[in-house]
Design an enzyme around this catalytic site. Structure first.
Site, PDB file in Angstrom:
ATOM      1  N   ILE A  39       0.780  -1.128   0.151  1.00 46.74           N
ATOM      2  CA  ILE A  39      -0.153   0.031   0.048  1.00 46.74           C
ATOM      3  C   ILE A  39       0.779   1.121  -0.001  1.00 46.74           C
ATOM      4  O   ILE A  39       0.602   2.275  -0.707  1.00 46.74           O
ATOM      5  CB  ILE A  39      -0.944  -0.047   1.198  1.00 46.74           C
ATOM      6  CG1 ILE A  39      -1.985  -1.355   0.997  1.00 46.74           C
ATOM      7  CG2 ILE A  39      -1.558   1.190   1.414  1.00 46.74           C
ATOM      8  CD1 ILE A  39      -3.167  -0.836  -0.049  1.00 46.74           C
ATOM      9  N   ALA A 183      -3.690  11.695   9.963  1.00 45.82           N
ATOM     10  CA  ALA A 183      -2.703  12.211   8.798  1.00 45.82           C
ATOM     11  C   ALA A 183      -3.386  12.034   7.482  1.00 45.82           C
ATOM     12  O   ALA A 183      -3.104  12.961   6.474  1.00 45.82           O
ATOM     13  CB  ALA A 183      -1.368  11.356   8.818  1.00 45.82           C
ATOM     14  N   GLU A 203     -14.078  16.103  12.477  1.00 43.96           N
ATOM     15  CA  GLU A 203     -13.403  15.337  13.353  1.00 43.96           C
ATOM     16  C   GLU A 203     -14.156  14.992  14.767  1.00 43.96           C
ATOM     17  O   GLU A 203     -14.814  16.104  15.325  1.00 43.96           O
ATOM     18  CB  GLU A 203     -12.198  16.046  13.829  1.00 43.96           C
ATOM     19  CG  GLU A 203     -11.408  15.650  14.803  1.00 43.96           C
ATOM     20  CD  GLU A 203     -10.854  14.118  14.820  1.00 43.96           C
ATOM     21  OE1 GLU A 203     -11.237  13.223  15.544  1.00 43.96           O
ATOM     22  OE2 GLU A 203     -10.318  13.728  13.790  1.00 43.96           O
ATOM     23  N   VAL A 269     -11.056   7.310   8.782  1.00 44.81           N
ATOM     24  CA  VAL A 269     -11.233   7.035  10.147  1.00 44.81           C
ATOM     25  C   VAL A 269     -10.319   6.040  10.781  1.00 44.81           C
ATOM     26  O   VAL A 269     -10.410   5.758  11.798  1.00 44.81           O
ATOM     27  CB  VAL A 269     -12.599   6.519  10.504  1.00 44.81           C
ATOM     28  CG1 VAL A 269     -13.658   7.885  10.393  1.00 44.81           C
ATOM     29  CG2 VAL A 269     -13.159   5.390   9.810  1.00 44.81           C
ATOM     30  N   GLY A 270      -9.070   5.858  10.016  1.00 44.38           N
ATOM     31  CA  GLY A 270      -8.141   4.827  10.379  1.00 44.38           C
ATOM     32  C   GLY A 270      -8.071   3.795   9.346  1.00 44.38           C
ATOM     33  O   GLY A 270      -8.691   3.554   8.404  1.00 44.38           O
ATOM     34  N   VAL A 271      -7.180   2.576   9.987  1.00 47.65           N
ATOM     35  CA  VAL A 271      -7.031   1.466   9.156  1.00 47.65           C
ATOM     36  C   VAL A 271      -7.159   0.403  10.062  1.00 47.65           C
ATOM     37  O   VAL A 271      -7.260   0.291  11.218  1.00 47.65           O
ATOM     38  CB  VAL A 271      -5.734   1.393   8.420  1.00 47.65           C
ATOM     39  CG1 VAL A 271      -5.403   2.563   7.672  1.00 47.65           C
ATOM     40  CG2 VAL A 271      -4.606   1.683   9.774  1.00 47.65           C
ATOM     41  N   ASP A 310       1.774  -3.034  10.509  1.00 43.91           N
ATOM     42  CA  ASP A 310       0.430  -2.687  11.053  1.00 43.91           C
ATOM     43  C   ASP A 310      -0.308  -3.675  11.439  1.00 43.91           C
ATOM     44  O   ASP A 310      -1.253  -3.504  12.138  1.00 43.91           O
ATOM     45  CB  ASP A 310      -0.179  -2.140   9.630  1.00 43.91           C
ATOM     46  CG  ASP A 310       0.317  -1.009   9.052  1.00 43.91           C
ATOM     47  OD1 ASP A 310       1.180  -0.373   9.734  1.00 43.91           O
ATOM     48  OD2 ASP A 310      -0.390  -0.536   8.096  1.00 43.91           O
ATOM     49  N   ALA A 318       5.137   3.186   8.149  1.00 40.62           N
ATOM     50  CA  ALA A 318       5.903   2.596   7.149  1.00 40.62           C
ATOM     51  C   ALA A 318       7.149   2.498   7.505  1.00 40.62           C
ATOM     52  O   ALA A 318       8.005   1.483   7.729  1.00 40.62           O
ATOM     53  CB  ALA A 318       6.133   3.395   5.805  1.00 40.62           C
ATOM     54  N   HIS A 443      23.631  28.297   9.059  1.00 42.57           N
ATOM     55  CA  HIS A 443      22.895  29.606   8.566  1.00 42.57           C
ATOM     56  C   HIS A 443      23.023  30.191   7.118  1.00 42.57           C
ATOM     57  O   HIS A 443      24.020  29.956   6.772  1.00 42.57           O
ATOM     58  CB  HIS A 443      23.208  30.694   9.613  1.00 42.57           C
ATOM     59  CG  HIS A 443      22.530  32.068   9.264  1.00 42.57           C
ATOM     60  ND1 HIS A 443      20.981  32.371   9.672  1.00 42.57           N
ATOM     61  CD2 HIS A 443      22.917  33.131   8.567  1.00 42.57           C
ATOM     62  CE1 HIS A 443      20.745  33.451   9.348  1.00 42.57           C
ATOM     63  NE2 HIS A 443      21.756  34.053   8.731  1.00 42.57           N
TER      64      HIS A 443
END
Length: 464
Positions: A39, A183, A203, A269-271, A310, A318, A443
């Site tokens: 994926i 994310a 949300e 809403v997520g995995v 996962d 990942a 800098h």
């Protein structure tokens, strides 16, 4: 045994495990039912960043006059071309994985795998549907995850979609409601809003990107609203009516139920882990809360079976899967790998501005009883950010006042996802605040803002 190691799944956990195993002298195979790279490379991390880059270039072109450039005519997004570029990027990276697997002589078995007793993997071959058994001394499960489907948000792939469809819509929608501001949700909300789609972000929690520090969440919320996005927090989608031309979305808020219309609803809403059909129950592999239980070296309770990525309780990222892969294989090889420190995992959200963080939020640090020194410096104080024409954001550091060790770092702004690794290394090596202050930063760079935030915490900053 046919192989020393068989890896099931070829995402950023699986292909890394397979290549590292081959590097260490193991005869290795990887079983993949879809595209090499999983994926992440094909439908996640990489193609979404390509989409976001197109949106960023579009915004640069729209505001070229701010950089003293004159672009004649109206700049317009070509949605199909943007999608095509994204798919091309994904294909390029997938070919890279194929090249590496070939280079390290990893055998690729195309098909769907399940486990059998006696360290056997049964594969339903993609080519002809036949079943073939392969044996290995060590079997590593790296099957990844997929979009979570809620009962009240059944994905039809047309009007109610997941992240996969969001990457390849045939036409750019005029309006979209994104459910979930993690994310994935925030990145797609930003992408579509940036190219002209009217986006509403919903949300359930009080803050968007709820796992982030409160300051980061508040800043991104303001940025989204400033760019025209409607943001609804403390809100939940109760149901969606897709029978008409538009989706009617019923949203529960503190003030009552509201009905909004849009062309597309994106459920972010997520995995959920891909564990169905693997045969884990028959082998007695221990599960907890829908994931595989492992020890610090990714070993399950069944000898010879391992799990990474996962499908285990760690963060579904990942870079976590890739690190677990190396730890797992090196332990199999009899080396002495350092286990993953799950308290020191960086998180990145590639919106504009970007968000990057590692360690504790200020709230969590206070709840843990630490006495804190907190430093925060805005990018308005950065010469590099000013020259770039984007002064959005800040760097915030949280130190244990007693030890001078970095408890957490939170960044918002352009390219901060490229900067957070310094904070990860500081925490890993237990570098103190004064060590950081004594380390000269170049800098003008954005990275010197990390140094200056530390100086703020200890009262030594001259630029704020």
């Amino acid at each position: 045994m046919d192989f020393d190691v068989i890896v099931i799944g070829s995402g950023p956990g699986g292909y890394v495990a397979a290549i590292r195993a081959s590097q260490l002298g193991f005869k290795t195979a990887v079983v993949e039912r879809a595209e090499l790279g999983g994926i992440c490379l094909n439908w996640g991390c990489i193609p979404t960043k390509a989409l976001l880059k197109s949106a960023q270039v579009y915004q640069y072109a729209k505001h070229a006059a701010n950089y003293g450039l004159n672009i004649e005519g109206e700049v317009k997004p070509d949605f199909k071309a943007i999608v095509a570029r994204s798919r091309g990027v994904a294909e390029t990276m997938a070919k890279g994985v194929q090249f590496l697997l070939n280079k390290y002589k990893v055998e690729v078995i195309a098909g769907e795998a399940s486990l059998k007793p006696d360290k056997t993997v049964c594969v339903k071959m993609n080519e002809d549907g036949s079943l073939k058994d392969f044996t290995a001394k060590h079997i590593i499960l790296a099957t990844g995850s997929r979009s979570k489907v809620l009962p009240n948000l059944p994905q039809d792939g047309v009007k109610i979609i997941g992240y996969r469809q969001a990457m390849t819509l045939p036409e750019q929608p005029e309006s979209m409601i994104v459910v979930g501001s993690g994310a994935i949700g925030s990145e797609f909300a930003h992408f579509y809003q940036s190219i002209g789609t009217k986006v509403t972000l919903v949300e359930f929690m009080p803050n968007i990107v709820p796992v982030e520090d409160a300051d980061s969440s508040a800043y991104l919320n303001r940025s989204f609203r400033k760019n025209g996005m409607k943001v609804m927090t403390d809100a939940s989608v109760e149901k969606v009516d897709t029978t008409g031309g538009k989706c009617k979305v019923y949203i529960k808020t503190k003030k009552g139920e509201e009905v909004h219309e849009c062309d597309i609803v994106l459920s972010a809403v997520g995995v959920v882990p891909n564990l169905e059909g693997l045969g884990l129950e028959a082998l007695g592999v221990q599960m907890e809360r829908g994931k595989i239980v492992t020890d610090e070296f990714c070993r399950t309770n069944v000898e010879g079976i391992y799990a990474i990525g996962d499908i285990t309780p760690g963060a579904a990222l990942a870079h976590v899967a890739s690190r677990e892969a190396k730890v797992c294989v090196e332990k199999i090889a009899g080396l002495d790998p350092v286990p993953v420190d799950y308290s020191n995992i960086p998180g990145c959200t590639y919106t504009s501005p970007e968000i990057a963080s590692v360690g504790m939020s200020e709230k969590k640090a206070l709840e843990a009883g630490y006495e804190l020194k907190v430093g925060k410096i805005p990018f308005t104080a950065s010469g590099k950010a000013t020259a770039m024409g984007n002064r959005d954001g800040f760097v915030k550091v949280i130190f244990d006042a007693k030890t001078g060790l970095l408890l957490g770092c939170h960044m918002v702004g352009e390219n901060v996802t490229e900067m957070i690794a310094e904070a990860v290394m500081v925490r890993q090596q237990k570098i103190t605040a004064h060590d950081i202050i004594h380390a000269v930063h170049p800098h003008p760079t954005l990275s010197e803002s990390f140094l200056e935030a530390v100086e703020v915490a200890y009262g030594e900053c001259v630029h704020c």
